[in-house]
Design an enzyme around this catalytic site. Sequence first.
Site, PDB file in Angstrom:
ATOM      1  N   HIS A 165       0.823  -1.217   0.000  1.00  0.00           N
ATOM      2  CA  HIS A 165       0.000   0.000   0.000  1.00  0.00           C
ATOM      3  C   HIS A 165       0.855   1.265   0.000  1.00  0.00           C
ATOM      4  CE1 HIS A 165      -3.372  -2.660   1.046  1.00  0.00           C
ATOM      5  NE2 HIS A 165      -2.531  -3.201   1.901  1.00  0.00           N
ATOM      6  N   SER A 225      19.910  18.600 -14.677  1.00  0.00           N
ATOM      7  CA  SER A 225      18.934  19.670 -14.833  1.00  0.00           C
ATOM      8  C   SER A 225      19.651  20.919 -15.304  1.00  0.00           C
ATOM      9  CB  SER A 225      18.226  19.946 -13.498  1.00  0.00           C
ATOM     10  OG  SER A 225      17.482  21.144 -13.546  1.00  0.00           O
TER      11      SER A 225
END
Length: 508
Positions: free
Chosen positions: A179, A309
């Site tokens: 989960h 980046s």
Amino acid sequence: MTSNDEYQTPFNTRYCSEEMKQLFSPRTRFSTWRQLWVHSDSSFSARLRVSASSRLTKVQVWLAEAEKELGLAGISDQAVAEMQAHVTIKDNEFAIVAEEETRRRHDVMAHVHGFGLVAPSAAGIIHLGATSCYVTDNADLIFLKKGLDLLLPKLATIIKKLSDFARKYRDQACLGYTHGQPAALTTVGKRACLWIQDLLMDLRNIERSRSDIRFRGVKGATGTQGTFLALFKGDHSKVEELDDLVTEKAGFNSVFKISSQTYSRKIDLDVCNSLGSFGATCERIFTDIRHLAMMKEMEEPFEKDQIGSSAMAYKRNPMRSERICALGRKLQNLPMDAVATYAHQWFERTLDDSAIRRISIPESFLCADALLLLLDNVTSGLVVYPAVINRRIAQELPFLATEHIIMALSEVGVSRQEAHEEIRVLSHQAAAVVKMEGKDNDLIERIRKAEFFKPIIGQLDQLLEPKSFYGRAPQQVDKFTGPGGEVEKALEKYGDVAREVGRVDLNV
């Protein structure tokens, strides 16, 4: 116009191997159409490596030779020789064929015309008794089979490399998640085996779809072989022999005994489904890896001068894993083209299958090929950070250990219900410190200070040993990837597959 003035598919410009691009190239396609009349003694893989300007040698006829062997008149040695000399379509012939197709609006007849210009003695017998699908469908079946032959060893290579990785980290404990929440511990190697198991299913599916591919053979306009029966004056045995002989010359072990004008488009659906399922596996696995990179537990290779980046110089973005997820998503959606195409065929054939198949079938193979190159690149250099993993375990293990602590107290005579309540209260206090104050989990320190837990204080270090929480994970890795295991059995036929499968363009 130059290529920079026109749209170029990224599969060609960035992502795919030369051998896969060449397989689905116009030269290979149209030379294979000619090849359905002329056969090379060299292997198909060798033919793929023939340069654009060279010619195939040592050729013998498929359809025409088979017809001649079975006694059909009108096929001269000169015609065969001229066809043999012009199997590989040359650069200057493309323009001639294109002009003819503009006039005739029929691609196969344009190529029959073009072939006849360079082999004039054969012009009258090229395509004798055949329909367009003799060349188009049989060629497509060749491409399906050979395309899968290119993909399967690459997939085997990925499985082998991931298996080596799994064995290396067989007993490196890590948090397991259910989960999306921390659960019982597993190991890095055991998690990798989950990925491998899915890839083994893909290997099995692709192998099966490969083994189901048969040759269409010589069947005629609606699959009845009527034109060939007429050519052989009603001799049914000669027609059957022709079908089998051409199939054998084309390198297939079996032929569809029943077809319409086309081979069943369910074959395309079957092949594309196996590739699409592999695409889903890729996205599934590399979503895990992207999450692990986000948590700094594992990451893909990162080159010395690579930039993550343009704005944030510190970043190490998982760009290859992201690309894999993107291409995996593309590949898993392509089978819908094959589903709709198969479902919408009418009677013995309609032409609404043609344009879509020209796009979706090559793209399925090119996309799968691109994914395998990326998978090889990433699995060759996966980086694991045990210190980060162990720190994350340390944050969660006190909670995971509560059941062990309760059982240890029960063994020395403490009421389980009382132990449960005491540890519940302390667990909630420790959780509040983590969530509300952003501090480390201090449950164990609270337990050490509480008089209630004094009977088992001496056992705490042992109760918190990570290896006691991951069960048989290392042994499962050994059984799965080791001698006689599932991985070894699946890879036996591929021999030494621990090799690099191709170059990867690292541009996004």
